[in-house]
Design a protein around this motif. Structure first.
Motif, short mmCIF file in Angstrom:
data_model
loop_
_atom_site.label_atom_id
_atom_site.label_comp_id
_atom_site.label_asym_id
_atom_site.label_seq_id
_atom_site.Cartn_x
_atom_site.Cartn_y
_atom_site.Cartn_z
N ARG A 187 0.84 -1.18 0.00
CA ARG A 187 0.00 0.00 0.00
C ARG A 187 0.88 1.24 0.00
O ARG A 187 1.84 1.31 0.76
N PRO A 188 0.58 2.23 -0.86
CA PRO A 188 1.37 3.47 -0.82
C PRO A 188 0.99 4.30 0.41
O PRO A 188 -0.10 4.18 0.94
N ALA A 189 1.92 5.11 0.83
CA ALA A 189 1.66 5.99 1.98
C ALA A 189 0.80 7.17 1.52
O ALA A 189 1.07 7.77 0.48
N LYS A 190 -0.24 7.47 2.28
CA LYS A 190 -1.08 8.63 1.99
C LYS A 190 -0.58 9.78 2.85
O LYS A 190 -0.55 9.68 4.08
N VAL A 191 -0.18 10.86 2.17
CA VAL A 191 0.51 11.94 2.87
C VAL A 191 -0.01 13.32 2.45
O VAL A 191 -0.62 13.48 1.40
N VAL A 192 0.29 14.30 3.33
CA VAL A 192 0.09 15.71 3.02
C VAL A 192 1.48 16.26 2.74
O VAL A 192 2.41 16.00 3.52
N VAL A 193 1.61 17.02 1.65
CA VAL A 193 2.93 17.49 1.27
C VAL A 193 2.99 19.02 1.25
O VAL A 193 1.98 19.69 1.03
N ALA A 194 4.20 19.52 1.51
CA ALA A 194 4.46 20.95 1.40
C ALA A 194 5.11 21.18 0.04
O ALA A 194 6.08 20.50 -0.31
N VAL A 195 4.53 22.12 -0.73
CA VAL A 195 5.07 22.45 -2.03
C VAL A 195 5.58 23.88 -2.01
O VAL A 195 5.12 24.69 -1.23
#
Length: 198
Positions: A187-195
């Motif tokens: 399963r891929p990791a579900k993440v919040v990212v900073a752009v």
């Protein structure tokens, strides 16, 4: 009677070739070939040629059989290798299916830990450690942590937050941890990212 007197044994060797004296002479028999001698010599040559041909045919047959045996051995070795590889793939797939069914339990354990429900020394914390140890023994690894660089092959970004000063896309929050079993991603990791802010 004069005929008996005229016979000289010393002249017998010089008798004409068709005479009885010539037939009884051993030296003259060695020089002449009989029909049996001629046929026997031809048969000996034919037998020798037949033996040589048979030996050559036998050698060819042995070489063909040896080549067939080598080919069969190579085919069997390849079959055995493919079977072992397929067995290992099926083993990993089965193990992955079992571990996938445990992923919701691991997610619940992570949430409980974040909320402080896994107090150290409690029965629930002991059970959580046993479940995690069991999954780790099977070869499952977790990934996706705050501060990691975002990898679209392994992470699933569910939200992008523009951040001033960010130079690369990094993970600022993990919603669900990613899991892999060997080379297989469970399963891929579900993440919040900073752009980077524009």
């Amino acid at each position: 009677m004069s005929d008996e007197k005229d016979f000289d044994p010393s002249n017998a060797s010089s008798a004409e070739p068709g005479s009885e004296a010539h037939a009884s002479d051993p030296a003259s028999q060695d020089d002449e070939l009989t029909v049996d001698d001629i046929l026997g010599a031809a048969q000996d040559a034919d037998v020798a040629d037949a033996d040589a041909a048979a030996d050559a045919a036998l050698a060819d047959a042995e070489n063909a059989m040896l080549n067939d045996l080598k080919r069969l051995q190579a085919e069997y070795a390849n079959y055995r290798r493919r079977t072992e590889e397929q067995r290992e793939i099926e083993k990993q797939r089965t193990k992955g299916d079992v571990v996938k069914s445990l992923l919701p339990v691991l997610d619940d354990l992570d949430r409980a830990e974040k909320h402080g429900d896994l107090a150290e020394g409690s029965a629930f914390a002991v059970i959580a450690e046993k479940v995690r140890a069991l999954v780790t023994r099977q070869g499952v690894e977790s990934y996706g942590a705050v501060g990691d660089v975002f990898d679209p092959q392994r992470h699933e970004a569910i939200f992008q937050q523009p951040t001033p000063g960010a130079t690369e896309i990094t993970i600022i929050d993990v919603v669900e941890v990613g899991y892999q079993l060997g080379d297989v991603e469970l399963r891929p990791a579900k993440v919040v990212v900073a752009v980077p802010a524009e």
